[in-house]
Design an enzyme around this catalytic site. Structure first.
Site, PDB file in Angstrom:
ATOM      1  N   LYS A  79      40.398  32.765  34.465  1.00 37.63           N
ATOM      2  CA  LYS A  79      40.717  33.019  35.888  1.00 37.63           C
ATOM      3  C   LYS A  79      39.592  32.498  36.786  1.00 37.63           C
ATOM      4  O   LYS A  79      38.409  32.572  36.421  1.00 37.63           O
ATOM      5  CB  LYS A  79      40.923  34.530  36.072  1.00 37.63           C
ATOM      6  CG  LYS A  79      41.507  34.942  37.424  1.00 37.63           C
ATOM      7  CD  LYS A  79      41.782  36.456  37.435  1.00 37.63           C
ATOM      8  CE  LYS A  79      42.332  36.953  38.772  1.00 37.63           C
ATOM      9  NZ  LYS A  79      42.611  38.411  38.747  1.00 37.63           N
ATOM     10  N   SER A 154      47.144  39.934  40.231  1.00 42.16           N
ATOM     11  CA  SER A 154      46.593  38.736  40.826  1.00 42.16           C
ATOM     12  C   SER A 154      46.282  37.622  39.827  1.00 42.16           C
ATOM     13  O   SER A 154      46.049  36.493  40.231  1.00 42.16           O
ATOM     14  CB  SER A 154      45.314  39.083  41.586  1.00 42.16           C
ATOM     15  OG  SER A 154      44.327  39.581  40.683  1.00 42.16           O
ATOM     16  N   SER A 178      46.126  43.881  37.571  1.00 45.22           N
ATOM     17  CA  SER A 178      46.266  42.429  37.682  1.00 45.22           C
ATOM     18  C   SER A 178      46.384  41.651  36.386  1.00 45.22           C
ATOM     19  O   SER A 178      46.596  40.441  36.428  1.00 45.22           O
ATOM     20  CB  SER A 178      45.109  41.851  38.480  1.00 45.22           C
ATOM     21  OG  SER A 178      45.366  42.001  39.843  1.00 45.22           O
TER      22      SER A 178
END
Ligand code: GLN
Length: 481
Positions: A79, A154, A178
């Site tokens: 990420k 997210s 997330s």
């Protein structure tokens, strides 16, 4: 199509049957095939394919090592809020435009040490605030299962990288769900470890008392191996726990006879979507058939989790994000004097959701409101944590719940921030209490994946994995049907 599982890649690489370079070529081909780039699914914020090739070329040198590494030759997507030396780390935000970290996150160092290949930085909601990966400065990521829908968020880019079969493992981050929620939306496995299990050094802070790096896997085994590689004490993070890391794959074939599974009634309200409930019921029947004892329990403060989360997380975010001021990182926009520069940079660099959180957080921490909101929220957080303690102390080994209240929704469908916040209704509690939790696929509704969530007591990830392995095995192809 799926990527080859982590265990096979590692074994074949170690045995010299396949090279890391060949595995990487497969991942690059697959990324091209699914159109992972900006015009297609928009999974990656950054890729450096030459660097990935260099990393895999060096794996050959390690074959003579006695312990060649648990992720030998396995490509792993990371990420965009986890610091890497070779690619930018921009948190999906304009304010970090062009920022390349001078140091690397501990989890990335550990991936490399285990023989993993860092394969690209994945798209995300700006600063990990969101549940859909629509709110990135680089545009929305699409769900590989249904490209008109969101992948969840997210960490939607990491979830999509795994769900589209490019990589078998990806790193995400969790503050309120997330990793688990996008795992559920994309039909894969997502794990949030116990707070303190994994180092946060090099994870850009959102809400420090809630943040943990999490792991996506195509299967429970991929996730277990990924977590095993990054977990454990780190002297660079004083909140990382000095507690031995067990082998999370140890329970891969264990039976679950006698396992006590609690079903918290607050997670199965009358308003729960009837098809999601039916999927959960079918999974619960499987657990019973395997010999687990299933019983209803109560976590009475569950309905306070969203309001508490949306006070504490923005409060911490407003403090953590104060460092992005145009002086030290990324973007600088000029204005009238020093103050004007701060204002121009922050108002031009942060998107609307991040701005909303900073305002909310500053408000709840301000003199006069601190006691009414922030202190009260901390007190209720303790009640939520005590709910879990009481249930686990009463002999319940793991809890089982739905992961999210809906399946993946269409891109653009939710414009009301509060409605978006409700996506975390079943996940934010684990972050507030610090307990480990994971989502695994338990079936589909109209082609869209549904996730089932296991939660366990602090540092009891191994037991949670054993339950997840067993349910995954029992469901077989039904998990994706
Ligand atoms: N959706 C939640 C939020 O917007 C959780 C985000 C996360 O876990 N990083 O805060």
């Amino acid at each position: 199509m799926t990527a080859r599982c982590c265990a096979d890649v590692r074994a074949d690489t170690a045995a010299g049957k396949v090279t890391a370079a060949e595995t990487l070529t497969g991942a690059l081909d697959r990324a091209r095939e699914v159109n992972a780039g900006r015009e297609g699914l928009n999974i990656f914020a950054w890729r450096d394919d030459d660097d990935a090739r260099r990393q895999s070329a060096s794996i050959g040198d390690r074959l003579a090592d006695t312990a060649p590494g648990a992720l030998l030759g396995v490509p792993v997507a990371v990420k965009d809020n986890i610091a890497t030396l070779t690619m930018p780390t921009t948190c999906g935000s304009r304010i970090l435009e062009g920022y390349v970290s001078p140091y690397e996150a501990t989890v990335v160092k550990r991936l490399r040490a285990a023989g993993g290949i860092v394969f690209g930085k994945t798209n995300m909601d700006e600063f990990a605030m969101g549940s859909s990966t629509e709110h990135s400065a680089y545009g929305p990521t699409k769900n590989p299962i249904a490209p008109d829908r969101v992948p969840g968020g997210s960490s939607g880019g990491s979830a999509a990288a795994v769900a589209s079969g490019i990589v078998s493992i990806a790193l995400g981050s969790e503050t309120g769900g997330s990793v688990r929620q996008p795992a559920a939306f994309c039909g894969i496995v997502g794990v949030k470890p116990t707070y303190g299990r994994v180092s946060r050094f090099g994870l850009v802070a959102f809400a420090s008392s809630l943040d943990q790096v999490g792991v996506f896997g195509q299967t429970v085994d991929d996730a277990a191996r990924g977590l095993g590689a990054i977990a454990g004490h780190d002297e660079m993070d004083s909140t990382s726990a000095d507690i031995a890391v067990p082998d999370y794959t140890a329970g891969a074939n264990a039976d679950v006879k006698g396992l006590v599974v609690g079903l918290p009634k607050e997670y199965f309200p009358a308003s729960l979507d009837s098809q999601i409930r039916a999927r959960c019921d079918a999974a619960i029947e499987r657990l019973k058939a395997l010999g687990a004892t299933v019983k209803e329990v109560s976590l009475p403060h569950t309905d306070l989790a969203i309001p508490v989360y949306y006070i504490i997380a923005p409060a911490e975010a407003s403090s953590n994000l104060a460092r992005f001021d145009g002086v030290r990182y990324g973007l600088r926009l000029t204005g009238d004097g020093l103050r004007g520069m701060y204002e121009a940079t922050r108002s031009g660099g942060f998107g609307p959701e991040v701005t909303r959180r900073i305002l909310l957080g500053t408000y709840v921490l301000s003199a006069g409101y601190y006691d009414a909101y922030y202190r009260k929220a901390q007190q209720v957080r303790t009640l939520i944590a005590n709910d879990f303690r009481r249930v686990f102390d009463s002999g319940v080994h793991v809890l089982f719940t739905p992961t999210a209240p809906s399946t993946a929704f269409p891109i653009g469908a939710i414009s009301d921030p509060y409605e978006m916040y409700l996506s975390d209704i079943f996940t934010a509690t684990a972050n507030l209490a610090g307990v480990p939790a994971m989502s695994i696929p338990i079936g589909r509704i109209g082609g869209l994946p549904v996730g089932g969530q296991f939660l366990a007591s602090h540092f009891d990830e191994a037991r949670m994995f054993t339950a997840a392995y067993a349910l995954e095995r029992a469901l077989g192809a039904e998990a994706h049907a």
